[in-house]
Design an enzyme around this catalytic site. Sequence first.
Site, short mmCIF file in Angstrom:
data_model
loop_
_atom_site.label_atom_id
_atom_site.label_comp_id
_atom_site.label_asym_id
_atom_site.label_seq_id
_atom_site.Cartn_x
_atom_site.Cartn_y
_atom_site.Cartn_z
N GLN A 90 0.86 -1.16 -0.17
CA GLN A 90 0.12 0.01 0.22
C GLN A 90 0.87 1.01 0.11
OE1 GLN A 90 -3.52 -0.55 3.07
NE2 GLN A 90 -1.86 -1.98 3.53
N HIS A 108 -1.68 1.13 -4.45
CA HIS A 108 -1.85 2.50 -4.05
C HIS A 108 -1.26 3.46 -4.94
CE1 HIS A 108 -4.23 1.60 -0.10
NE2 HIS A 108 -4.70 1.17 -1.10
N GLU A 204 1.77 -3.51 16.75
CA GLU A 204 0.71 -3.85 17.71
C GLU A 204 -0.42 -4.53 16.88
OE1 GLU A 204 -0.33 0.30 18.84
OE2 GLU A 204 -1.29 0.67 16.78
P1 NAD Z 1 -1.52 3.08 8.70
O1 NAD Z 1 -0.62 4.32 9.11
O2 NAD Z 1 -2.73 3.02 8.85
O3 NAD Z 1 -0.90 1.87 9.63
C1 NAD Z 1 0.42 1.58 9.79
C2 NAD Z 1 0.60 0.34 11.01
O4 NAD Z 1 1.91 0.17 11.11
C3 NAD Z 1 -0.13 0.54 12.26
O5 NAD Z 1 -0.60 -0.75 12.64
C4 NAD Z 1 1.51 0.66 13.15
O6 NAD Z 1 1.14 0.10 14.45
C5 NAD Z 1 2.22 0.07 12.52
N1 NAD Z 1 3.58 0.43 12.53
C6 NAD Z 1 4.07 1.71 13.11
N2 NAD Z 1 5.31 1.75 13.13
C7 NAD Z 1 5.72 0.41 12.92
C8 NAD Z 1 7.08 -0.21 12.92
N3 NAD Z 1 8.10 0.50 13.23
N4 NAD Z 1 7.08 -1.47 12.73
C9 NAD Z 1 6.07 -2.41 12.40
N5 NAD Z 1 4.78 -1.76 12.42
C10 NAD Z 1 4.79 -0.38 12.71
O7 NAD Z 1 -0.78 2.51 7.39
P2 NAD Z 1 -1.45 1.69 6.17
O8 NAD Z 1 -2.26 0.42 6.94
O9 NAD Z 1 -0.22 1.30 5.26
O10 NAD Z 1 -2.78 2.30 5.44
C11 NAD Z 1 -3.00 3.75 5.37
C12 NAD Z 1 -2.29 4.32 3.92
O11 NAD Z 1 -1.24 4.96 4.14
C13 NAD Z 1 -1.89 3.30 2.77
O12 NAD Z 1 -3.09 3.71 1.88
C14 NAD Z 1 -0.73 3.98 2.21
O13 NAD Z 1 -0.58 4.26 0.97
C15 NAD Z 1 -0.48 5.13 2.97
N6 NAD Z 1 0.97 5.57 3.36
C16 NAD Z 1 2.01 5.26 2.82
C17 NAD Z 1 3.35 5.52 3.16
C18 NAD Z 1 4.51 5.23 2.48
O14 NAD Z 1 4.59 4.93 1.50
N7 NAD Z 1 5.58 5.03 3.11
C19 NAD Z 1 3.29 6.12 4.55
C20 NAD Z 1 2.33 6.71 5.27
C21 NAD Z 1 1.06 6.27 4.65
#
Ligand code: NAD
Length: 236
Positions: A90, A108, A204
């Site tokens: 994603q 995405h 978590e």
């Molecule tokens: P989310 O922000 O909803 O969830 C992130 C999850 O990762 C949480 O459950 C959290 O507990 C966990 N997490 C946080 N730090 C962590 C770590 N160090 N190790 C393991 N787990 C960890 O993100 P999502 O579920 O990917 O969905 C949301 C949307 O956010 C997606 O559509 C995505 O496109 C977008 N997104 C992408 C990026 C990226 O490309 N790097 C960054 C932010 C959001």
Amino acid sequence: MKDKRIVILTGAGVSAESGLGTFRDKDGLWTKYDLNDVATPEGFARNPEFVHNFYNQRRQNLVDATPNAAHHALGRLESEFPGDVLVVTQNIDRLHEMGGSKNVLHMHGEMLKSRCDFCQHVIHWEGDLNLAMRCEQCGTAGAMRPHVVWFGEMPFYMDDIQHALDLCDLFLSIGTSGNVYPAAGFVAQVRHRGTAHTVELNLEPSEGSALFHDSVLGPATEVVPSYVDDLLANGW
Ligand code: NAD
């Protein structure tokens, strides 16, 4: 293991330790921005300049980001596992590819690409986007937008992903909160088939935690490399 297939769904948590913020955590982006303003086609139609500025800032963070131990471990899994490994992410960053994964579907979209809203032509783009830009293919001005999927838009590669989910023997979900559909529904689909093992690796328990056979909790840079070592040595 030669004929076994692994599908790995990843989310923002896998890139968090590379300095790219998640969306829904305590300090996540959605606590600072209204997603209706910056992540919907309607928000873009209302105020394209604001949306461009939002993504221009994010794009620069992403250009400088480097893969962490979790991305590298998944790259190693793909090269050393005798069967098939597919990453369905994603994430809109390029850290899986930089970590060595070749078989990656960005459901995405990708932030380092831009798309013409008029003719759908996609280009690689690492700089800022603005309303003066013209599409290099059709020449339309003001139509270039980030090549990302906004809320209310259809994710990419859904046919390929459904096919892979139908065939996989192991389904891993890494660093995703389980809030955003359709990705959040993948585990239920795989469980329904009844023949694949399912594991979540997350900081978590995610929303759908109870649906997984196993849950490995901790930071991705710690739990993913050790899980991959164990998987390559002992299977599942
Ligand atoms: P989310 O922000 O909803 O969830 C992130 C999850 O990762 C949480 O459950 C959290 O507990 C966990 N997490 C946080 N730090 C962590 C770590 N160090 N190790 C393991 N787990 C960890 O993100 P999502 O579920 O990917 O969905 C949301 C949307 O956010 C997606 O559509 C995505 O496109 C977008 N997104 C992408 C990026 C990226 O490309 N790097 C960054 C932010 C959001």
